[in-house]
Design a protein around this motif. Structure first.
Motif, PDB file in Angstrom:
ATOM      1  N   GLY A  91       0.820  -1.210   0.000  1.00  4.46           N
ATOM      2  CA  GLY A  91       0.000   0.000   0.000  1.00  4.46           C
ATOM      3  C   GLY A  91       0.850   1.255   0.000  1.00  4.46           C
ATOM      4  N   TRP A  92       1.923   1.226   0.781  1.00  5.23           N
ATOM      5  CA  TRP A  92       2.819   2.380   0.836  1.00  5.23           C
ATOM      6  C   TRP A  92       3.460   2.631  -0.528  1.00  5.23           C
ATOM      7  N   GLU A  93       3.912   1.560  -1.171  1.00  2.34           N
ATOM      8  CA  GLU A  93       4.529   1.701  -2.491  1.00  2.34           C
ATOM      9  C   GLU A  93       3.525   2.274  -3.498  1.00  2.34           C
ATOM     10  N   THR A  94       2.299   1.807  -3.443  1.00  3.95           N
ATOM     11  CA  THR A  94       1.269   2.306  -4.361  1.00  3.95           C
ATOM     12  C   THR A  94       1.028   3.801  -4.137  1.00  3.95           C
ATOM     13  N   ARG A 146       4.020   5.797  -5.459  1.00  5.76           N
ATOM     14  CA  ARG A 146       4.029   5.898  -6.919  1.00  5.76           C
ATOM     15  C   ARG A 146       3.001   6.901  -7.435  1.00  5.76           C
ATOM     16  N   ARG A 147       1.834   6.910  -6.802  1.00  2.00           N
ATOM     17  CA  ARG A 147       0.748   7.773  -7.278  1.00  2.00           C
ATOM     18  C   ARG A 147       0.878   9.197  -6.762  1.00  2.00           C
ATOM     19  N   GLY A 148       1.815   9.409  -5.843  1.00  2.00           N
ATOM     20  CA  GLY A 148       2.050  10.743  -5.312  1.00  2.00           C
ATOM     21  C   GLY A 148       0.994  11.220  -4.328  1.00  2.00           C
ATOM     22  N   SER A 149       0.308  10.292  -3.671  1.00  2.00           N
ATOM     23  CA  SER A 149      -0.719  10.710  -2.712  1.00  2.00           C
ATOM     24  C   SER A 149      -0.251  10.548  -1.272  1.00  2.00           C
TER      25      SER A 149
END
Length: 98
Positions: A88-91, A94-97
């Motif tokens: 979840g952290w990686e996602t 990557r998405r910049g949120s």
């Protein structure tokens, strides 16, 4: 009635306690602890020994039976939970949120 006397329990309650105790022993719980837990479960479900007399009965609550053998209600292991958190952290990164 001395403490620990099971004289006021019905045959059905005694059978239920024996069956629950057997299940605990199969899972590796000691004999004394299994017996204690079994009678605690019967008492929780039925409200203790069924005393004689008209109108004394109360409905049984079977919530503990539905719980079954689940340990603490955890649905995934600590390692799985950690892996999901990292993913979840990686996602989010990557998405910049984040």
């Amino acid at each position: 009635m001395p403490q620990g006397d099971k004289g006021k329990y019905t045959d059905k309650q005694k059978r239920k306690a024996a069956h629950i105790e057997e299940g605990y022993e199969d899972r590796g719980v000691g004999k004394d602890e299994a017996e204690r837990r079994a009678w605690a479960t019967v008492n929780k479900e039925s409200g203790g020994g069924k005393k004689s007399g008209s109108g004394r009965g109360k409905p049984e609550n079977h919530a503990s039976a539905r719980k079954g053998g689940r340990k603490g209600g955890a649905s995934q292991s600590a390692a799985d939970r950690s892996a999901a958190a990292k993913e979840g952290w990686e996602t989010r990164r990557r998405r910049g949120s984040a």
